[in-house]
Design a protein around this motif. Structure first.
Motif, mmCIF file in Angstrom:
data_model
loop_
_atom_site.group_PDB
_atom_site.id
_atom_site.type_symbol
_atom_site.label_atom_id
_atom_site.label_comp_id
_atom_site.label_asym_id
_atom_site.label_seq_id
_atom_site.Cartn_x
_atom_site.Cartn_y
_atom_site.Cartn_z
ATOM 1 N N MET A 24 -3.858 -2.656 18.963
ATOM 2 C CA MET A 24 -3.948 -1.798 17.774
ATOM 3 C C MET A 24 -5.042 -0.740 17.950
ATOM 4 O O MET A 24 -4.845 0.439 17.617
ATOM 5 N N ASN A 51 1.557 15.666 16.649
ATOM 6 C CA ASN A 51 0.461 16.316 15.919
ATOM 7 C C ASN A 51 -0.751 16.633 16.794
ATOM 8 O O ASN A 51 -1.708 17.243 16.314
ATOM 9 N N LYS A 79 6.391 8.326 20.460
ATOM 10 C CA LYS A 79 6.345 7.862 19.065
ATOM 11 C C LYS A 79 7.199 8.764 18.174
ATOM 12 O O LYS A 79 7.828 8.294 17.225
ATOM 13 N N GLY A 82 1.163 10.891 17.529
ATOM 14 C CA GLY A 82 0.288 11.367 18.602
ATOM 15 C C GLY A 82 0.941 11.478 19.960
ATOM 16 O O GLY A 82 0.333 12.005 20.888
ATOM 17 N N VAL A 95 -4.585 9.067 7.899
ATOM 18 C CA VAL A 95 -5.305 9.458 9.118
ATOM 19 C C VAL A 95 -6.663 10.044 8.753
ATOM 20 O O VAL A 95 -7.651 9.852 9.439
ATOM 21 N N THR A 100 0.837 -1.211 0.000
ATOM 22 C CA THR A 100 0.000 0.000 0.000
ATOM 23 C C THR A 100 0.869 1.256 0.000
ATOM 24 O O THR A 100 0.666 2.175 -0.807
HETATM 25 N N1 LIG Z 1 -5.887 1.848 0.754
HETATM 26 C C1 LIG Z 1 -5.526 0.651 1.171
HETATM 27 O O1 LIG Z 1 -5.427 -0.295 0.379
HETATM 28 C C2 LIG Z 1 -5.206 0.465 2.628
HETATM 29 C C3 LIG Z 1 -4.350 -0.579 3.016
HETATM 30 C C4 LIG Z 1 -4.010 -0.696 4.357
HETATM 31 C C5 LIG Z 1 -4.559 0.174 5.295
HETATM 32 N N2 LIG Z 1 -5.417 1.139 4.893
HETATM 33 C C6 LIG Z 1 -6.001 2.072 5.878
HETATM 34 O O2 LIG Z 1 -4.979 2.939 6.340
HETATM 35 C C7 LIG Z 1 -5.183 3.264 7.709
HETATM 36 C C8 LIG Z 1 -3.927 2.942 8.533
HETATM 37 O O3 LIG Z 1 -3.703 1.547 8.533
HETATM 38 P P1 LIG Z 1 -2.556 0.957 9.494
HETATM 39 O O4 LIG Z 1 -2.563 -0.503 9.329
HETATM 40 O O5 LIG Z 1 -1.294 1.671 9.292
HETATM 41 O O6 LIG Z 1 -3.201 1.337 10.912
HETATM 42 P P2 LIG Z 1 -2.586 1.444 12.355
HETATM 43 O O7 LIG Z 1 -1.240 0.795 12.435
HETATM 44 O O8 LIG Z 1 -3.618 0.984 13.297
HETATM 45 O O9 LIG Z 1 -2.367 3.018 12.581
HETATM 46 C C9 LIG Z 1 -3.391 3.948 12.673
HETATM 47 C C10 LIG Z 1 -2.819 5.209 13.328
HETATM 48 O O10 LIG Z 1 -3.666 6.312 13.101
HETATM 49 C C11 LIG Z 1 -3.328 7.304 14.060
HETATM 50 N N3 LIG Z 1 -4.533 8.032 14.430
HETATM 51 C C12 LIG Z 1 -5.718 7.539 14.826
HETATM 52 N N4 LIG Z 1 -6.569 8.529 15.106
HETATM 53 C C13 LIG Z 1 -5.898 9.700 14.868
HETATM 54 C C14 LIG Z 1 -6.228 11.068 14.982
HETATM 55 N N5 LIG Z 1 -7.448 11.474 15.393
HETATM 56 N N6 LIG Z 1 -5.299 11.978 14.659
HETATM 57 C C15 LIG Z 1 -4.059 11.596 14.256
HETATM 58 N N7 LIG Z 1 -3.690 10.299 14.135
HETATM 59 C C16 LIG Z 1 -4.606 9.372 14.445
HETATM 60 C C17 LIG Z 1 -2.721 6.596 15.270
HETATM 61 O O11 LIG Z 1 -1.390 7.050 15.436
HETATM 62 P P3 LIG Z 1 -0.958 8.058 16.621
HETATM 63 O O12 LIG Z 1 -0.933 7.285 17.879
HETATM 64 O O13 LIG Z 1 0.378 8.562 16.213
HETATM 65 O O14 LIG Z 1 -1.959 9.156 16.657
HETATM 66 C C18 LIG Z 1 -2.703 5.130 14.833
HETATM 67 O O15 LIG Z 1 -1.507 4.485 15.212
HETATM 68 C C19 LIG Z 1 -6.420 2.499 8.148
HETATM 69 O O16 LIG Z 1 -7.526 3.360 8.065
HETATM 70 C C20 LIG Z 1 -6.520 1.388 7.120
HETATM 71 O O17 LIG Z 1 -7.841 0.931 6.981
HETATM 72 C C21 LIG Z 1 -5.736 1.316 3.574
#
Ligand SMILES: NC(=O)c1ccc[n+]([C@@H]2O[C@H](COP(=O)([O-])OP(=O)(O)OC[C@H]3O[C@@H](n4cnc5c(N)ncnc54)[C@H](OP(=O)(O)O)[C@@H]3O)[C@@H](O)[C@H]2O)c1
Length: 376
Positions: free
Chosen positions: A363, A251, A236, A232, A276, A186
């Protein structure tokens, strides 16, 4: 999508009600097959760690003994019932990112052998008609994804079409390989194919400790970009510096756009890599340099966002572009690059398969920095 979906196959059809013995193709030993399966959406208590039937390969399938399976945000989102991919059905075994060893082969499988170390491309866009997974009648435009709308790697054994297999080098730990598929594909697609990141460009990466962003930092570092990372917590941010970010900002307490201009001598950044969503969207746009591009591939904090100024958008010639699913064939290319360049991964923690609920809760609390893995 989302909400309750009727169980449209009997438990016996999935084999989940039966307890059988899997016979290891190499040792001949019998062993129970455990999996984490759920029958309805809800809290982590809907996840059941139980015996399931050993999967039987179709002619073009293999059975893989899972050595490591990464936890992804989609696993949690689908379990909670907030969103489910088209074609999702209960009961479901999650787990898109699988690395392990082949233990059984279908009759028509050529070019692979029992004992081979493999990582799995979960994207079933090019699956062979001789695979059991081709039996699913996909709706037009509906993509099959192992662990998302097909059973995945929260299990000791998983059925995998041979088209999805990629060899893991002997020296690479399975945990390292399991961190690759979803996050590197991704982030790689977003940064390299869609974002066309160039050496020396500045890139702003939010949620630096997330699975996607730790992969993005590794890729951007390798491509010679100047990395601005936000997260956040101060802890980190410190970790982000350790893994290669040049500038970091909390942030939640800092102004992203003001800081991004400060550290780029007023110019702004060439690229924002964002998943995000709503929470940082306006600040991301205000951080862009003239001609800058915002690449979005997720919406963790909300899917409705506001463009702060259309005048800035056109005067500064900004681009907002979505980066969705990578193309068939792309996995082979990026995996070869990942192996050849010995790209690093960030592992947060490893959980036993039976502790999948605790892994997902970690997570959800955003306590992690890097990938959370299940190790059956
Ligand atoms: N397009 C695609 O094919 C694809 C593929 C994979 C994932 N995704 C999407 O991409 C996103 C991230 O996936 P991931 O696996 O990397 O998730 P993840 O490891 O769970 O990370 C999500 C991060 O978002 C941050 N966050 C949450 N709420 C926030 C807020 N209000 N303000 C700022 N930061 C916030 C948090 O970091 P902090 O603690 O630093 O705030 C959290 O660690 C998900 O929504 C997922 O569904 C899309």
């Amino acid at each position: 999508m989302g909400g309750r979906i009727q169980l449209d196959r009997s438990p016996d059809e999935f084999g989940v009600a039966r307890r059988r013995k899997h016979r290891d193709a190499r040792t001949g030993d019998g062993c129970d097959v455990k999996a984490v399966i759920y029958y309805e959406s809800g809290g982590s208590d809907v996840l059941r760690y139980q015996d399931v039937a050993d999967p039987e390969p179709g002619p073009a399938d293999v059975i893989v003994r899972v050595a490591a399976c990464a936890v992804n945000r989609l696993d949690v989102i689908q379990r909670c019932g907030w969103f489910q991919l088209a074609g999702f059905r209960y009961p479901h075994i999650a787990g898109m990112d699988i690395a392990g060893e082949i233990v059984a082969l279908g009759d028509a499988v050529a070019g692979h052998h029992v004992g081979e170390r493999v990582v799995i491309d979960p994207n079933l866009a090019a699956v062979s008609a001789r695979s059991k997974l081709a039996e699913r009648r996909w709706m037009p435009g509906e993509l099959g994804v192992i662990g998302a709308n097909e059973h995945g790697g929260y299990a000791e054994l998983v059925l995998i079409p041979e088209s999805q297999l990629h060899r893991v080098p002997d020296e690479m730990p399975f945990a390292h390989a399991a961190a690759f598929p979803t996050c590197f594909m991704t982030a790689g697609h977003a940064l390299l194919d869609v974002g066309t990141l160039q050496r020396g460009e500045t890139i702003l990466i939010h949620a630096a400790g997330s699975g996607l962003s730790t992969a993005a930092i590794e890729i951007a570092k390798h491509e010679g970009a100047i990395i601005l990372a936000t997260a956040g917590t101060n802890e980190k941010c410190a970790r982000a510096t350790q893994i290669g970010a040049h500038h970091v900002l909390n942030n939640r307490s800092g102004d992203v756009a003001v800081w991004a201009r400060e550290v780029t001598d007023g110019r702004g950044v060439d690229i924002v890599f964002d998943h995000v969503g709503a929470a940082l969207f306006a600040q991301s746009i205000d951080s862009l340099a003239i001609g800058g591009r915002l690449i979005t591939c997720g919406n963790t904090s909300g899917g409705a966002a506001t463009i702060p100024s259309l005048a800035k958008l056109f005067h500064r010639r900004l681009t907002i572009q979505g980066a969705g699913v990578y193309q068939p064939g792309a996995f082979r290319r990026l995996w070869a690059w990942f192996c050849a360049e010995a790209i690093g991964v960030v592992i947060d923690s490893e959980f036993a398969l039976g502790d999948a609920g605790a892994a997902q809760e970690r997570m959800l609390r955003a306590d992690h920095f890097g990938k959370i893995l299940l190790v059956p």
